[in-house]
Enzyme design. Structure first.
Site, PDB file in Angstrom:
ATOM      1  N   ASN A 106       0.870  -1.177   0.000  1.00 10.71           N
ATOM      2  CA  ASN A 106       0.000   0.000   0.000  1.00 10.71           C
ATOM      3  C   ASN A 106       0.908   1.227   0.000  1.00 10.71           C
ATOM      4  O   ASN A 106       1.514   1.546   1.021  1.00 10.71           O
ATOM      5  CB  ASN A 106      -0.901  -0.037   1.245  1.00 10.71           C
ATOM      6  CG  ASN A 106      -1.743   1.216   1.380  1.00 10.71           C
ATOM      7  OD1 ASN A 106      -1.767   2.071   0.495  1.00 10.71           O
ATOM      8  ND2 ASN A 106      -2.440   1.343   2.505  1.00 10.71           N
ATOM      9  N   TRP A 107       0.984   1.892  -1.141  1.00 15.21           N
ATOM     10  CA  TRP A 107       1.927   3.019  -1.258  1.00 15.21           C
ATOM     11  C   TRP A 107       1.399   4.295  -0.616  1.00 15.21           C
ATOM     12  O   TRP A 107       2.100   5.289  -0.553  1.00 15.21           O
ATOM     13  CB  TRP A 107       2.260   3.260  -2.735  1.00 15.21           C
ATOM     14  CG  TRP A 107       2.993   2.116  -3.381  1.00 15.21           C
ATOM     15  CD1 TRP A 107       3.437   0.967  -2.778  1.00 15.21           C
ATOM     16  CD2 TRP A 107       3.384   2.002  -4.761  1.00 15.21           C
ATOM     17  NE1 TRP A 107       4.074   0.160  -3.692  1.00 15.21           N
ATOM     18  CE2 TRP A 107       4.053   0.767  -4.916  1.00 15.21           C
ATOM     19  CE3 TRP A 107       3.229   2.830  -5.879  1.00 15.21           C
ATOM     20  CZ2 TRP A 107       4.566   0.346  -6.147  1.00 15.21           C
ATOM     21  CZ3 TRP A 107       3.735   2.400  -7.098  1.00 15.21           C
ATOM     22  CH2 TRP A 107       4.405   1.181  -7.228  1.00 15.21           C
ATOM     23  N   LYS A 108       0.148   4.289  -0.212  1.00 20.16           N
ATOM     24  CA  LYS A 108      -0.479   5.461   0.424  1.00 20.16           C
ATOM     25  C   LYS A 108      -0.251   6.711  -0.432  1.00 20.16           C
ATOM     26  O   LYS A 108      -0.185   6.596  -1.652  1.00 20.16           O
ATOM     27  CB  LYS A 108       0.046   5.610   1.867  1.00 20.16           C
ATOM     28  CG  LYS A 108      -0.150   4.308   2.666  1.00 20.16           C
ATOM     29  CD  LYS A 108       0.028   4.456   4.148  1.00 20.16           C
ATOM     30  CE  LYS A 108      -0.212   3.113   4.824  1.00 20.16           C
ATOM     31  NZ  LYS A 108      -0.085   3.159   6.276  1.00 20.16           N
ATOM     32  N   HIS A 134      -9.540   1.097   5.131  1.00 15.50           N
ATOM     33  CA  HIS A 134      -8.243   1.294   5.795  1.00 15.50           C
ATOM     34  C   HIS A 134      -8.424   2.197   7.014  1.00 15.50           C
ATOM     35  O   HIS A 134      -9.231   3.126   6.989  1.00 15.50           O
ATOM     36  CB  HIS A 134      -7.237   1.910   4.813  1.00 15.50           C
ATOM     37  CG  HIS A 134      -5.841   1.857   5.337  1.00 15.50           C
ATOM     38  ND1 HIS A 134      -5.361   2.772   6.249  1.00 15.50           N
ATOM     39  CD2 HIS A 134      -4.827   0.984   5.124  1.00 15.50           C
ATOM     40  CE1 HIS A 134      -4.109   2.444   6.561  1.00 15.50           C
ATOM     41  NE2 HIS A 134      -3.760   1.381   5.894  1.00 15.50           N
ATOM     42  N   GLU A 147      -6.769   4.572   8.101  1.00 17.71           N
ATOM     43  CA  GLU A 147      -6.582   6.010   7.837  1.00 17.71           C
ATOM     44  C   GLU A 147      -7.855   6.607   7.234  1.00 17.71           C
ATOM     45  O   GLU A 147      -8.189   7.766   7.507  1.00 17.71           O
ATOM     46  CB  GLU A 147      -5.365   6.215   6.922  1.00 17.71           C
ATOM     47  CG  GLU A 147      -4.064   6.019   7.699  1.00 17.71           C
ATOM     48  CD  GLU A 147      -2.931   5.385   6.904  1.00 17.71           C
ATOM     49  OE1 GLU A 147      -2.957   5.415   5.665  1.00 17.71           O
ATOM     50  OE2 GLU A 147      -2.000   4.842   7.549  1.00 17.71           O
ATOM     51  N   GLU A 189      -5.143  -5.012  10.550  1.00 17.37           N
ATOM     52  CA  GLU A 189      -4.114  -4.007  10.779  1.00 17.37           C
ATOM     53  C   GLU A 189      -4.377  -3.315  12.112  1.00 17.37           C
ATOM     54  O   GLU A 189      -5.197  -2.383  12.175  1.00 17.37           O
ATOM     55  CB  GLU A 189      -4.127  -2.957   9.654  1.00 17.37           C
ATOM     56  CG  GLU A 189      -3.892  -3.515   8.285  1.00 17.37           C
ATOM     57  CD  GLU A 189      -3.330  -2.465   7.327  1.00 17.37           C
ATOM     58  OE1 GLU A 189      -2.207  -2.667   6.851  1.00 17.37           O
ATOM     59  OE2 GLU A 189      -3.997  -1.448   7.080  1.00 17.37           O
ATOM     60  N   GLY A 192       2.672   2.238  10.842  1.00 18.53           N
ATOM     61  CA  GLY A 192       3.632   3.331  10.709  1.00 18.53           C
ATOM     62  C   GLY A 192       4.365   3.686  11.989  1.00 18.53           C
ATOM     63  O   GLY A 192       4.986   4.747  12.078  1.00 18.53           O
ATOM     64  N   SER A 208       3.598  -2.150  10.305  1.00 18.61           N
ATOM     65  CA  SER A 208       5.059  -2.223  10.503  1.00 18.61           C
ATOM     66  C   SER A 208       5.648  -3.584  10.131  1.00 18.61           C
ATOM     67  O   SER A 208       6.629  -4.018  10.728  1.00 18.61           O
ATOM     68  CB  SER A 208       5.440  -1.833  11.932  1.00 18.61           C
ATOM     69  OG  SER A 208       5.045  -0.490  12.193  1.00 18.61           O
ATOM     70  N   GLY A 241       3.004  -1.022   4.266  1.00 18.03           N
ATOM     71  CA  GLY A 241       3.059   0.403   3.951  1.00 18.03           C
ATOM     72  C   GLY A 241       4.492   0.844   3.689  1.00 18.03           C
ATOM     73  O   GLY A 241       5.025   0.669   2.594  1.00 18.03           O
ATOM     74  N   GLY A 242       5.131   1.368   4.718  1.00 23.38           N
ATOM     75  CA  GLY A 242       6.469   1.947   4.580  1.00 23.38           C
ATOM     76  C   GLY A 242       7.465   1.070   3.835  1.00 23.38           C
ATOM     77  O   GLY A 242       8.158   1.538   2.918  1.00 23.38           O
TER      78      GLY A 242
HETATM   79  P1  13P Z   1       3.118   0.365   7.678  1.00 19.50           P
HETATM   80  O1  13P Z   1       3.657  -0.895   7.064  1.00 19.50           O
HETATM   81  O2  13P Z   1       3.841   1.598   7.226  1.00 19.50           O
HETATM   82  O3  13P Z   1       3.005   0.262   9.160  1.00 19.50           O
HETATM   83  O4  13P Z   1       1.625   0.542   7.123  1.00 19.50           O
HETATM   84  C1  13P Z   1       0.753  -0.513   7.193  1.00 19.50           C
HETATM   85  C2  13P Z   1      -0.478  -0.155   6.456  1.00 19.50           C
HETATM   86  O5  13P Z   1      -1.232   0.701   6.872  1.00 19.50           O
HETATM   87  C3  13P Z   1      -0.739  -0.855   5.188  1.00 19.50           C
HETATM   88  O6  13P Z   1      -2.024  -0.610   4.744  1.00 19.50           O
END
Ligand code: 13P
Length: 253
Positions: A10-12, A96, A98, A168, A174, A214, A235-236
């Protein structure tokens, strides 16, 4: 039936078209021979078309990061299922944390989006997870149970088979904090038991349930080898090809 592992990035809100294309090219170049896992990338809307032109007909599949549930109309700023299909999306991330916490998406809105995605034959990657406060109160299990029930409300058994769940924990996203593999596995088991109560054993046993929060090249292997963890939503660590590839290449024993 053994569940296939799925690794999704997920590149956000990161990457311009040029950056997205060079990232996906590097991933594709090094992952094109991977046969034991499904690989998905979720760029921002503006990069979907360009990324699709690189990965079309390969083993790297395309996801969008959200979608609106109405088919078309006066919904400024929104994207429809037809638009996602048009640019090659096979998956869409929905619910998600967020989107829930920053943009106020509710369980019932997310349920409508899941239904719409299924109608359009796009596989929803449906996200659930508890906040830190909820975990500390000891109500993690009831939170994920309720989110699961709300997400699948009114969805037929046949349609449910096309949903992917991503657990999640919000406090792990994050933050560099990960659920321990055992803790994550336990919650995945709770989700599977909830699916058993809504549908049946087969749906529960075949459901792909990803862990997110993470996940990185150092902890992926342990998480991915847990019995109820079928992959990762990353994510990251998905923004760097070498890290994402290391997760893809995790050995499953
Ligand atoms: P991180 O891997 O940066 O913690 O993000 C996870 C995430 O929200 C994937 O959708």
């Amino acid at each position: 039936m053994a569940r296939r592992k799925l690794i999704a990035g997920n590149w956000k809100m990161n990457n311009t078209n040029g950056e997205a294309v060079s990232l996906v090219k590097e991933i594709l170049e090094n992952a094109k021979n991977v046969v034991d896992k499904d690989i998905v990338v979720a760029p921002t809307f503006t990069c979907l078309s360009e990324v699709n032109s690189v990965i079309k007909n390969t083993n790297v599949k395309l996801a969008a990061q959200n979608m609106y549930h109405e088919p078309s109309g006066a919904f400024t700023g929104q994207i429809s299922s037809d638009m996602l299909k048009d640019v090659g999306c096979e998956y869409v991330i929905l619910g998600h944390s967020e989107c829930r916490s920053i943009f106020g998406e509710t369980d019932s809105l997310i349920n409508k989006k899941i239904k719409r995605a299924l109608e359009a034959s796009i596989k929803p990657i449906f996200c659930i997870g508890e906040t830190l406060d909820e975990r500390e109160k000891g109500i993690t299990n009831s939170i994920v149970e309720n989110q699961t029930k709300a997400g699948f409300d009114g969805i037929s058994l046949d349609d449910a088979k096309n949903v992917i769940i991503a657990y999640e924990p919000v406090w792990a996203i994050g933050t560099g904090k990960t659920a321990t593999p055992a803790d994550a596995d336990n919650v995945h088991k709770v989700i599977r038991d909830t699916l058993k109560s809504i549908y049946n054993d087969t749906v529960a046993e075949n459901m792909i349930i990803l862990y997110g929060g993470s996940m990185n090249e150092n902890n992926a292997s342990e998480l991915l080898n847990m019995p109820n963890i079928d992959g990762g939503l990353i994510g990251g660590a998905a923004l760097k090809a070498d890290k994402f590839l290391a997760i893809i290449n995790s050995k499953i024993v």
